[in-house]
Design a protein around this motif. Structure first.
Motif, PDB file in Angstrom:
ATOM      1  N   LEU A  25       0.829  -1.199   0.000  1.00 56.47           N
ATOM      2  CA  LEU A  25       0.000   0.000   0.000  1.00 56.47           C
ATOM      3  C   LEU A  25       0.869   1.258   0.000  1.00 56.47           C
ATOM      4  O   LEU A  25       0.649   2.186  -0.791  1.00 56.47           O
ATOM      5  CB  LEU A  25      -0.929   0.001   1.208  1.00 56.47           C
ATOM      6  N   LEU A  26       1.856   1.302   0.897  1.00 56.41           N
ATOM      7  CA  LEU A  26       2.733   2.473   0.974  1.00 56.41           C
ATOM      8  C   LEU A  26       3.528   2.649  -0.322  1.00 56.41           C
ATOM      9  O   LEU A  26       3.758   3.781  -0.762  1.00 56.41           O
ATOM     10  CB  LEU A  26       3.677   2.339   2.166  1.00 56.41           C
ATOM     11  N   ALA A  27       3.960   1.536  -0.937  1.00 53.51           N
ATOM     12  CA  ALA A  27       4.696   1.629  -2.203  1.00 53.51           C
ATOM     13  C   ALA A  27       3.818   2.208  -3.300  1.00 53.51           C
ATOM     14  O   ALA A  27       4.274   3.010  -4.119  1.00 53.51           O
ATOM     15  CB  ALA A  27       5.223   0.248  -2.598  1.00 53.51           C
ATOM     16  N   ALA A  28       2.545   1.821  -3.330  1.00 52.05           N
ATOM     17  CA  ALA A  28       1.628   2.339  -4.342  1.00 52.05           C
ATOM     18  C   ALA A  28       1.392   3.824  -4.154  1.00 52.05           C
ATOM     19  O   ALA A  28       1.365   4.599  -5.123  1.00 52.05           O
ATOM     20  CB  ALA A  28       0.316   1.572  -4.286  1.00 52.05           C
ATOM     21  N   VAL A  29       1.217   4.253  -2.896  1.00 50.15           N
ATOM     22  CA  VAL A  29       1.018   5.681  -2.616  1.00 50.15           C
ATOM     23  C   VAL A  29       2.263   6.468  -2.999  1.00 50.15           C
ATOM     24  O   VAL A  29       2.189   7.539  -3.615  1.00 50.15           O
ATOM     25  CB  VAL A  29       0.668   5.886  -1.132  1.00 50.15           C
ATOM     26  N   ASP A  48      -3.754  -5.682  -4.407  1.00 46.90           N
ATOM     27  CA  ASP A  48      -4.081  -7.069  -4.055  1.00 46.90           C
ATOM     28  C   ASP A  48      -4.935  -7.080  -2.787  1.00 46.90           C
ATOM     29  O   ASP A  48      -5.198  -6.031  -2.165  1.00 46.90           O
ATOM     30  CB  ASP A  48      -2.810  -7.913  -3.896  1.00 46.90           C
ATOM     31  N   ASP A  49      -5.366  -8.254  -2.380  1.00 46.10           N
ATOM     32  CA  ASP A  49      -6.288  -8.365  -1.247  1.00 46.10           C
ATOM     33  C   ASP A  49      -5.677  -7.842   0.042  1.00 46.10           C
ATOM     34  O   ASP A  49      -6.354  -7.188   0.845  1.00 46.10           O
ATOM     35  CB  ASP A  49      -6.725  -9.819  -1.067  1.00 46.10           C
ATOM     36  N   GLU A  50      -4.394  -8.122   0.264  1.00 43.96           N
ATOM     37  CA  GLU A  50      -3.760  -7.668   1.508  1.00 43.96           C
ATOM     38  C   GLU A  50      -3.637  -6.157   1.538  1.00 43.96           C
ATOM     39  O   GLU A  50      -3.826  -5.526   2.594  1.00 43.96           O
ATOM     40  CB  GLU A  50      -2.396  -8.333   1.659  1.00 43.96           C
ATOM     41  N   ARG A  63     -15.738  -2.420   5.217  1.00 50.21           N
ATOM     42  CA  ARG A  63     -15.740  -3.153   3.950  1.00 50.21           C
ATOM     43  C   ARG A  63     -14.433  -2.898   3.201  1.00 50.21           C
ATOM     44  O   ARG A  63     -13.862  -1.781   3.257  1.00 50.21           O
ATOM     45  CB  ARG A  63     -16.911  -2.717   3.086  1.00 50.21           C
ATOM     46  N   LEU A  64     -13.960  -3.910   2.497  1.00 52.48           N
ATOM     47  CA  LEU A  64     -12.757  -3.744   1.680  1.00 52.48           C
ATOM     48  C   LEU A  64     -13.061  -2.860   0.476  1.00 52.48           C
ATOM     49  O   LEU A  64     -14.115  -2.996  -0.150  1.00 52.48           O
ATOM     50  CB  LEU A  64     -12.263  -5.106   1.176  1.00 52.48           C
ATOM     51  N   PRO A  65     -12.145  -1.979   0.146  1.00 51.53           N
ATOM     52  CA  PRO A  65     -12.333  -1.184  -1.075  1.00 51.53           C
ATOM     53  C   PRO A  65     -12.092  -2.070  -2.298  1.00 51.53           C
ATOM     54  O   PRO A  65     -11.624  -3.207  -2.193  1.00 51.53           O
ATOM     55  CB  PRO A  65     -11.261  -0.100  -0.946  1.00 51.53           C
ATOM     56  N   GLY A  66     -12.388  -1.552  -3.464  1.00 53.68           N
ATOM     57  CA  GLY A  66     -12.131  -2.310  -4.693  1.00 53.68           C
ATOM     58  C   GLY A  66     -10.644  -2.329  -5.029  1.00 53.68           C
ATOM     59  O   GLY A  66      -9.801  -1.705  -4.369  1.00 53.68           O
ATOM     60  N   ARG A  67     -10.335  -3.045  -6.101  1.00 53.21           N
ATOM     61  CA  ARG A  67      -8.928  -3.127  -6.506  1.00 53.21           C
ATOM     62  C   ARG A  67      -8.426  -1.790  -7.050  1.00 53.21           C
ATOM     63  O   ARG A  67      -7.239  -1.498  -7.008  1.00 53.21           O
ATOM     64  CB  ARG A  67      -8.752  -4.215  -7.555  1.00 53.21           C
TER      65      ARG A  67
END
Length: 432
Positions: A25-29, A48-50, A63-67
């Motif tokens: 997540l941090l790498a994507a941001v 990904d799911d994680e 709730r989980l957000p979308g991909r």
């Protein structure tokens, strides 16, 4: 949102990054922020799911957000500050991966550096062939393929210009040329980036259509611009040439001439003759020079070993280092050199070199000779390539352009061999 020095406790950040999905997540941001600008909302794709679970946990959502999800950065920043990490988003990102970079700005700076690379001034670029080589490099992108970045490309281009400025040379070793330009005697070895660039320029200088693939042909290209790969690979073909003296080269020439057999002299042999004697000595007052080995082969076939023939030297295309060395020695000894070549633009270039460098005179290589050749040679090929002014006969270039046909030496063997046969049965060839 501005970058600052990281103030986050390393263990806390490490704990955060170690949790499932947080590192991704941090790498994507980070990647999105480094793309440039200062957005309040970013779009993260292909999570990904994680990573989705980590984002939901950090934002406090059930709730989980979308991909693919849009993230409001001020909200994410506030959530991090309110967490046990107790630091803002930029501080966390820099604590994990170092200072943020602006990749868009970096790309722009790199593009500017590549563009500035071609704004170079060098005296050798005034030569039309080298200017064409330079334009070809810029258009082909070869420097980008050979180097990791513009700084390395600039250094390589400067080295190539330094080498090409010395071409054509007069018998310089390739390793010496490389060492002078770069400090590395192997920088011009086959496969090295500098060799790739310089050979392209060498091909332009001798009007070749690109760099040959075969090793022997590449060595010949080096030789065509006066660079020695090794003294044994450079040689010159002679027939009927006699030398005065008792050294091994004179003995070899005289033995072969006595039997009417052609001989190849290597640069190594000619250098040895220079060391052993005070210059080359010969009984000949005149030596004929041709372009193609076929003339030598035909001469050897017709010559009678019992009678001395007119000596012949073959350039085998553009004179290489060994040929240059022999012709220079003959000219220094007071021998008149008379040259013939193919009636095409390559042959005219060779004639210009022989005339300007050695004071050679034409041998059946004038405008009048060309007219006769075109009228008798069939079929004649169309002229191609860039026209060249013949320094010894301005009319030759004019009539060649008007006629537009090329005539090879192989089509004129009868008349050329007639000039080379013993003078007891044929009149001496004049400098026509």
């Amino acid at each position: 949102m501005t970058s600052s020095e990281p103030t986050v406790d390393g263990r806390t950040v490490a704990e955060l990054a170690a949790r499932p999905g947080y590192a991704a997540l941090l790498a994507a941001v980070r990647s999105r922020l480094e793309a440039g600008g200062d957005p309040e909302t970013i779009t993260l794709r292909d999570l990904d799911d994680e990573a989705r679970a980590a984002l939901a946990d950090l934002l406090g959502r059930r709730r989980l957000p979308g991909r693919t999800v849009r993230v409001h950065l001020p909200e994410l920043d506030a959530k991090l500050r309110a967490s046990r990490v107790d630091a803002g988003l930029v501080e966390v990102l820099e604590a994990v991966g170092g200072p943020l970079g602006d990749r868009r700005a970096a790309r722009f700076r790199k593009q500017q550096a590549w563009a500035a690379l071609w704004h170079v001034e060098h005296t050798t670029l005034a030569r039309p062939q080298i200017a064409a080589w330079f334009d070809e490099l810029r258009a082909s992108g070869v420097l980008r393929r050979l180097t990791p970045g513009p700084d390395d490309a600039r250094e390589l281009l400067e080295q190539a210009l330094a080498v090409i400025a010395q071409l054509p040379a007069r018998g310089v070793a390739r390793s010496v040329l490389a060492a002078d330009a770069t400090g590395d005697p192997h920088a011009l070895d086959h496969g090295r980036p500098l060799s790739t660039l310089v050979l392209r320029g060498a091909a332009r200088l001798v009007d070749r259509d690109g760099v040959p693939a075969a090793a022997r042909d590449r060595r010949q290209l080096w030789a065509d611009v006066g660079v020695i790969c090794d003294p044994l690979s450079s040689s010159v073909l002679v027939c009927g040439l006699r030398l005065s003296g008792i050294d091994i080269v004179a003995a070899a020439c005289n033995d072969h001439a006595g039997f009417g057999v052609p001989l190849r002299l290597t640069l190594h042999q000619l250098q040895a003759t220079d060391r052993d004697n005070d210059g080359l000595r010969t009984p000949h007052s005149r030596v004929q020079v041709c372009e193609n080995p076929a003339v030598v082969a035909a001469a050897a076939h017709h010559l009678d070993a019992d009678e001395p023939a007119v000596p012949l030297v073959c350039t085998d295309g553009m004179p290489d280092v060994a040929c240059d060395r022999l012709l220079s020695a003959l000219a220094d000894a007071g021998v008149e050199l008379a040259f013939h070549g193919d009636f095409d633009w390559g042959g005219v270039r060779i004639g210009n070199l022989l005339a300007s460098r050695f004071g050679a005179v034409p041998w059946r290589f004038t405008a009048a000779d060309y007219r006769r050749a075109v009228s008798t040679a069939a079929p004649a090929q169309p002229l191609s390539g860039s026209p060249v002014d013949a320094v010894w006969d301005a009319g030759l270039t004019r009539v060649m352009r008007e006629t537009g046909r090329a005539v090879s030496e192989e089509q004129l063997l009868d008349v050329l061999i007639g000039d080379l046969l013993p003078q007891s049965s044929h009149s001496a060839p004049g400098p026509t």
